[in-house]
Scaffold this motif. Structure first.
Motif, PDB file in Angstrom:
ATOM      1  N   LYS A 179       0.827  -1.218   0.000  1.00  0.00           N
ATOM      2  CA  LYS A 179       0.000   0.000   0.000  1.00  0.00           C
ATOM      3  C   LYS A 179       0.863   1.271   0.000  1.00  0.00           C
ATOM      4  O   LYS A 179       0.665   2.151  -0.828  1.00  0.00           O
ATOM      5  CB  LYS A 179      -0.957   0.000   1.200  1.00  0.00           C
ATOM      6  CG  LYS A 179      -2.003  -1.108   1.128  1.00  0.00           C
ATOM      7  CD  LYS A 179      -2.895  -1.120   2.340  1.00  0.00           C
ATOM      8  CE  LYS A 179      -2.161  -1.414   3.625  1.00  0.00           C
ATOM      9  NZ  LYS A 179      -1.451  -2.709   3.661  1.00  0.00           N
ATOM     10  N   SER A 180       1.791   1.335   0.941  1.00  0.00           N
ATOM     11  CA  SER A 180       2.641   2.534   1.027  1.00  0.00           C
ATOM     12  C   SER A 180       3.464   2.702  -0.250  1.00  0.00           C
ATOM     13  O   SER A 180       3.580   3.814  -0.785  1.00  0.00           O
ATOM     14  CB  SER A 180       3.567   2.447   2.240  1.00  0.00           C
ATOM     15  OG  SER A 180       2.796   2.285   3.415  1.00  0.00           O
ATOM     16  N   SER A 228      -3.209  13.037   0.050  1.00  0.00           N
ATOM     17  CA  SER A 228      -3.160  11.633   0.445  1.00  0.00           C
ATOM     18  C   SER A 228      -3.205  11.540   1.962  1.00  0.00           C
ATOM     19  O   SER A 228      -2.680  12.398   2.667  1.00  0.00           O
ATOM     20  CB  SER A 228      -1.956  10.903  -0.126  1.00  0.00           C
ATOM     21  OG  SER A 228      -0.916  11.782  -0.399  1.00  0.00           O
ATOM     22  N   ARG A 263      -4.336   8.501   5.451  1.00  0.00           N
ATOM     23  CA  ARG A 263      -4.317   7.080   5.807  1.00  0.00           C
ATOM     24  C   ARG A 263      -5.277   6.803   6.961  1.00  0.00           C
ATOM     25  O   ARG A 263      -5.669   7.712   7.685  1.00  0.00           O
ATOM     26  CB  ARG A 263      -2.915   6.658   6.244  1.00  0.00           C
ATOM     27  CG  ARG A 263      -2.484   7.310   7.565  1.00  0.00           C
ATOM     28  CD  ARG A 263      -1.204   6.704   8.049  1.00  0.00           C
ATOM     29  NE  ARG A 263      -0.748   7.299   9.294  1.00  0.00           N
ATOM     30  CZ  ARG A 263       0.406   6.982   9.880  1.00  0.00           C
ATOM     31  NH1 ARG A 263       1.205   6.079   9.331  1.00  0.00           N
ATOM     32  NH2 ARG A 263       0.764   7.546  11.006  1.00  0.00           N
ATOM     33  N   SER A 311      -6.750   7.488   0.088  1.00  0.00           N
ATOM     34  CA  SER A 311      -6.519   7.009   1.449  1.00  0.00           C
ATOM     35  C   SER A 311      -5.925   5.600   1.481  1.00  0.00           C
ATOM     36  O   SER A 311      -6.437   4.685   0.824  1.00  0.00           O
ATOM     37  CB  SER A 311      -7.815   7.052   2.268  1.00  0.00           C
ATOM     38  OG  SER A 311      -7.547   6.768   3.628  1.00  0.00           O
ATOM     39  N   ASP A 312      -4.832   5.463   2.236  1.00  0.00           N
ATOM     40  CA  ASP A 312      -4.226   4.167   2.529  1.00  0.00           C
ATOM     41  C   ASP A 312      -5.126   3.547   3.599  1.00  0.00           C
ATOM     42  O   ASP A 312      -5.030   3.922   4.756  1.00  0.00           O
ATOM     43  CB  ASP A 312      -2.796   4.430   3.043  1.00  0.00           C
ATOM     44  CG  ASP A 312      -2.025   3.179   3.439  1.00  0.00           C
ATOM     45  OD1 ASP A 312      -2.647   2.153   3.771  1.00  0.00           O
ATOM     46  OD2 ASP A 312      -0.781   3.248   3.461  1.00  0.00           O
ATOM     47  N   ARG A 313      -6.034   2.676   3.173  1.00  0.00           N
ATOM     48  CA  ARG A 313      -7.071   2.019   3.979  1.00  0.00           C
ATOM     49  C   ARG A 313      -8.290   2.910   4.239  1.00  0.00           C
ATOM     50  O   ARG A 313      -8.186   4.117   4.382  1.00  0.00           O
ATOM     51  CB  ARG A 313      -6.581   1.542   5.348  1.00  0.00           C
ATOM     52  CG  ARG A 313      -5.484   0.515   5.322  1.00  0.00           C
ATOM     53  CD  ARG A 313      -5.347  -0.068   6.728  1.00  0.00           C
ATOM     54  NE  ARG A 313      -4.218  -0.956   6.884  1.00  0.00           N
ATOM     55  CZ  ARG A 313      -4.176  -2.191   6.405  1.00  0.00           C
ATOM     56  NH1 ARG A 313      -5.209  -2.684   5.747  1.00  0.00           N
ATOM     57  NH2 ARG A 313      -3.105  -2.934   6.575  1.00  0.00           N
TER      58      ARG A 313
END
Ligand SMILES: Nc1ncnc2c1ncn2[C@@H]1O[C@H](COP(=O)(O)OP(=O)(O)O)[C@@H](O)[C@H]1O
Ligand SMILES: [Mg+2]
Length: 211
Positions: A17-18, A37, A39, A95-97
């Motif tokens: 993901k990152s 961006s 998270r 969004s990361d998750r």
């Protein structure tokens, strides 16, 4: 003004993901699309404090319901303070998750009922859902190997293989149930191959929403 688009990146530990967030950022910049961006859990000062609670290994007695509720408490703050105002201003949010991770980790992983999660989703988000979700999929043992090489494990990362297998299965189930929203990328191959898949997916996403 046109609403921005909401894109989420999902996948279990070490799925990339990152790593692939950087690709998405470069891609959107090259298309002159304005974005932020962020998270989860986290994304705002208060939500990051909740994240610290959730990832702290010393909180080993945190019960499953409290874990789920903290995830949604962090999400409520994230939505109201950052995500919704940003989309309303016409910028994209990456969004990361997001909530799929609650279904995968607290539903699949911890075994909480999907019904509970659906109720919280309805309460905290109303009708807001991601416009597109990129699911980075990797066999659990390879993902865990990559996590081990990355460094020290947090409260989730120290769980057993079976926990992460249930998470992967839950993510794949979500993708099957939401075929229009989900785009699956196989992150097992070398990064160049993964980027090729990511480019195809991002072209699809930007084409479908900007026309
Ligand atoms: N396609 C790939 N091939 C080999 N290693 C990778 C690949 N993608 C990511 N990695 C490495 O795997 C580790 C986990 O990736 P990361 O992006 O941190 O995963 P996540 O954020 O999903 O937990 C990192 O050290 C990263 O450099
Ligand atoms: Mg990461």
């Amino acid at each position: 003004m046109m609403q921005g688009k909401f894109i989420t990146i999902e996948g279990s530990e070490g799925a990339g993901k990152s790593t692939n967030m950087c690709f998405v950022q470069d891609f959107l910049s090259s298309k002159n699309i304005e974005f932020i961006s962020t998270r989860e859990p986290g994304g705002t000062e208060i939500s990051e404090k909740i994240r610290d609670l959730l990832l702290d290994k010393s909180n080993s007695s945190l019960c499953d319901d409290a874990e789920l509720l903290l995830m949604f408490a962090a999400r409520a703050q994230h939505l109201n303070e950052l995500i919704k105002p940003t989309l309303a201003a016409g910028k994209w949010v990456i969004s990361d998750r997001f909530t799929d991770a609650s279904y995968a980790y607290q539903g699949g992983g911890r075994g909480l009922s999907w019904e509970k999660i659906t109720q919280l989703e309805q309460w905290v988000q109303g009708s807001l859902r991601p416009d597109a979700t990129i699911l980075l999929d990797i066999p659990v043992d390879i993902g865990m190997q990559r996590v081990r090489e990355r460094g020290e494990a947090d409260r989730f990362e120290q769980e057993q293989l079976s926990f992460f297998n249930r998470i992967r299965d839950a993510y794949l189930r979500l993708a099957k149930e939401n075929p229009k929203r989900f785009h699956i990328v196989d992150t097992q191959p070398a990064i160049e191959d993964v980027h090729k898949q990511m480019r195809t997916v991002m072209e699809m996403i930007t084409d479908s929403v900007t026309l």
